[in-house]
Design an enzyme around this catalytic site. Structure first.
Site, mmCIF file in Angstrom:
data_model
loop_
_atom_site.group_PDB
_atom_site.id
_atom_site.type_symbol
_atom_site.label_atom_id
_atom_site.label_comp_id
_atom_site.label_asym_id
_atom_site.label_seq_id
_atom_site.Cartn_x
_atom_site.Cartn_y
_atom_site.Cartn_z
ATOM 1 N N LYS A 243 18.512 65.346 23.761
ATOM 2 C CA LYS A 243 17.175 64.821 24.060
ATOM 3 C C LYS A 243 17.096 64.358 25.515
ATOM 4 O O LYS A 243 16.169 64.687 26.240
ATOM 5 C CB LYS A 243 16.827 63.647 23.128
ATOM 6 C CG LYS A 243 16.900 63.990 21.649
ATOM 7 C CD LYS A 243 16.507 62.831 20.764
ATOM 8 C CE LYS A 243 17.451 61.650 20.822
ATOM 9 N NZ LYS A 243 18.805 61.902 20.268
ATOM 10 N N ARG B 24 29.702 55.697 27.652
ATOM 11 C CA ARG B 24 28.892 54.667 26.995
ATOM 12 C C ARG B 24 29.719 53.957 25.926
ATOM 13 O O ARG B 24 30.527 54.577 25.251
ATOM 14 C CB ARG B 24 27.668 55.324 26.330
ATOM 15 C CG ARG B 24 26.448 55.299 27.208
ATOM 16 C CD ARG B 24 25.307 56.107 26.688
ATOM 17 N NE ARG B 24 24.946 55.904 25.289
ATOM 18 C CZ ARG B 24 23.895 56.497 24.723
ATOM 19 N NH1 ARG B 24 23.124 57.305 25.434
ATOM 20 N NH2 ARG B 24 23.618 56.296 23.461
HETATM 21 P P1 AP5 Z 1 22.338 63.941 25.564
HETATM 22 O O1 AP5 Z 1 21.276 64.707 26.258
HETATM 23 O O2 AP5 Z 1 22.850 62.693 26.204
HETATM 24 O O3 AP5 Z 1 21.908 63.656 24.040
HETATM 25 P P2 AP5 Z 1 20.830 62.660 23.432
HETATM 26 O O4 AP5 Z 1 20.166 63.395 22.322
HETATM 27 O O5 AP5 Z 1 19.959 62.082 24.514
HETATM 28 O O6 AP5 Z 1 21.812 61.582 22.841
HETATM 29 P P3 AP5 Z 1 21.816 59.990 22.825
HETATM 30 O O7 AP5 Z 1 23.201 59.611 22.346
HETATM 31 O O8 AP5 Z 1 21.385 59.398 24.118
HETATM 32 O O9 AP5 Z 1 20.791 59.702 21.757
HETATM 33 P P4 AP5 Z 1 20.771 58.523 20.832
HETATM 34 O O10 AP5 Z 1 19.488 58.849 20.210
HETATM 35 O O11 AP5 Z 1 21.865 58.250 19.915
HETATM 36 O O12 AP5 Z 1 20.960 57.287 21.832
HETATM 37 P P5 AP5 Z 1 19.918 56.314 22.475
HETATM 38 O O13 AP5 Z 1 20.353 56.033 23.849
HETATM 39 O O14 AP5 Z 1 18.525 56.803 22.241
HETATM 40 O O15 AP5 Z 1 23.551 64.949 25.289
HETATM 41 C C1 AP5 Z 1 24.781 64.512 24.730
HETATM 42 C C2 AP5 Z 1 25.969 65.205 25.439
HETATM 43 O O16 AP5 Z 1 25.922 66.605 25.149
HETATM 44 C C3 AP5 Z 1 25.923 65.091 26.969
HETATM 45 O O17 AP5 Z 1 27.229 64.920 27.444
HETATM 46 C C4 AP5 Z 1 25.319 66.421 27.445
HETATM 47 O O18 AP5 Z 1 25.803 66.796 28.735
HETATM 48 C C5 AP5 Z 1 25.786 67.386 26.352
HETATM 49 N N1 AP5 Z 1 24.790 68.423 26.055
HETATM 50 C C6 AP5 Z 1 23.437 68.287 25.997
HETATM 51 N N2 AP5 Z 1 22.847 69.458 25.664
HETATM 52 C C7 AP5 Z 1 23.870 70.345 25.466
HETATM 53 C C8 AP5 Z 1 23.926 71.720 25.074
HETATM 54 N N3 AP5 Z 1 22.801 72.424 24.821
HETATM 55 N N4 AP5 Z 1 25.146 72.310 24.948
HETATM 56 C C9 AP5 Z 1 26.284 71.606 25.199
HETATM 57 N N5 AP5 Z 1 26.293 70.300 25.595
HETATM 58 C C10 AP5 Z 1 25.104 69.680 25.711
HETATM 59 O O19 AP5 Z 1 20.083 55.019 21.569
HETATM 60 C C11 AP5 Z 1 21.228 54.186 21.652
HETATM 61 C C12 AP5 Z 1 21.066 52.989 20.728
HETATM 62 O O20 AP5 Z 1 19.891 52.235 21.108
HETATM 63 C C13 AP5 Z 1 20.823 53.312 19.244
HETATM 64 O O21 AP5 Z 1 22.033 53.531 18.571
HETATM 65 C C14 AP5 Z 1 20.096 52.054 18.781
HETATM 66 O O22 AP5 Z 1 20.980 50.990 18.585
HETATM 67 C C15 AP5 Z 1 19.218 51.712 19.960
HETATM 68 N N6 AP5 Z 1 17.877 52.335 19.860
HETATM 69 C C16 AP5 Z 1 17.385 53.341 20.645
HETATM 70 N N7 AP5 Z 1 16.129 53.656 20.287
HETATM 71 C C17 AP5 Z 1 15.814 52.827 19.250
HETATM 72 C C18 AP5 Z 1 14.661 52.671 18.427
HETATM 73 N N8 AP5 Z 1 13.553 53.430 18.607
HETATM 74 N N9 AP5 Z 1 14.703 51.754 17.434
HETATM 75 C C19 AP5 Z 1 15.770 50.990 17.246
HETATM 76 N N10 AP5 Z 1 16.901 51.074 17.968
HETATM 77 C C20 AP5 Z 1 16.925 51.977 18.972
#
Ligand code: AP5
Length: 223
Positions: A16, A162
């Site tokens: 994402k 992270r």
């Molecule tokens: P990346 O693009 O970083 O993936 P992502 O989907 O953005 O993953 P996140 O871990 O950031 O999402 P998340 O939803 O768990 O975390 P968030 O920060 O929102 O890609 C991942 C890796 O793969 C990278 O190394 C990239 O280079 C590689 N990659 C990407 N595309 C690729 C491809 N096509 N092929 C190969 N490799 C690829 O949330 C963190 C925490 O915040 C949550 O756990 C929660 O505690 C809190 N939080 C966030 N939002 C909320 C909410 N709305 N409500 C409550 N708590 C929340």
């Protein structure tokens, strides 16, 4: 130009953030990255950050009462007037309903939900190899490495892992995703808003497919 209001949906590590950065690089759409907003609050030690930290470290969702107001404020902001891309919100049906209510109040609609489908085993590989810069730019040690080892290509800052990318927390985040976030797939599919992407394809291929879909949505919205 027609307004474009998009959601990026998918499991942790589905890409994402990687695709959201690319999609919004020209600055036309307000990019709201919930995880980055929360991590910045933790780093700054604000009241929100202090409360959110324990949940994030454990791989749990931060409570709705802390998150919903924070994100809807961005949706209502002047910067999001021409459209937005929400990354990491909504993350459960209650958040989805809160977003619907806020958009209805504003007289606006969701244009589409871009859903990245990636199996759990691939997620674990991705998240354990992910590295991020100080500003949140995303790399992968194997799939998307920086030009110089451990250093951001753009601002030269050191890349870090992270806190929630540790194996046991990754498994917890996946379980939380399946239980609380995945129901949103059906929620948006029933309304004809869901667009599926094979997130296991290389980032450039996912981006090309995404851009094609977004262009079509723009055209459909303009007529
Ligand atoms: P990346 O693009 O970083 O993936 P992502 O989907 O953005 O993953 P996140 O871990 O950031 O999402 P998340 O939803 O768990 O975390 P968030 O920060 O929102 O890609 C991942 C890796 O793969 C990278 O190394 C990239 O280079 C590689 N990659 C990407 N595309 C690729 C491809 N096509 N092929 C190969 N490799 C690829 O949330 C963190 C925490 O915040 C949550 O756990 C929660 O505690 C809190 N939080 C966030 N939002 C909320 C909410 N709305 N409500 C409550 N708590 C929340």
């Amino acid at each position: 130009m027609a307004e474009l209001n998009l959601i990026l949906l998918g499991p942790p590590g589905a890409g994402k953030g990687t695709q959201g950065e690319r999609l919004t690089a020209d600055g036309g759409l307000e990019y709201v990255v919930t995880g980055n907003i929360l991590r910045a609050a933790v780093k700054e030690g604000t009241e929100l950050g202090v409360q959110a930290k324990a949940y994030m470290d454990a791989g749990d969702l931060v409570p709705d009462e802390l998150v919903i107001g924070l994100i809807l404020e961005r949706v209502r902001s002047e910067e999001a007037h021409d459209g937005f891309v929400l990354d990491g919100f909504p993350r459960n049906v209650a958040q989805g309903e809160a977003l619907d209510a806020a958009l209805a109040e504003l007289g606006r609609d969701l244009t589409g939900v871009l859903y990245f489908d990636v199996p759990d085993e691939e997620i674990v590989r991705r998240l354990s190899g992910r590295r991020v810069s100080q500003t949140g730019r995303i790399y992968h040690v194997e799939f998307d490495p920086p030009k110089a080892d451990g250093v951001c290509d753009v601002d030269g800052s050191p890349l870090i892992q992270r806190d929630d990318d540790k194996p046991e927390t990754i498994r917890k985040r996946l379980a939380v995703y399946h239980e609380q976030t995945e129901p949103l797939v059906a929620y948006y599919e029933q309304r004809g808003l869901l667009h599926r992407f094979d997130g296991t394809k290389p980032p450039q291929e996912v981006e090309a497919h995404l851009r094609k879909t977004v262009s079509t949505l723009r055209l459909e919205d303009a007529v």
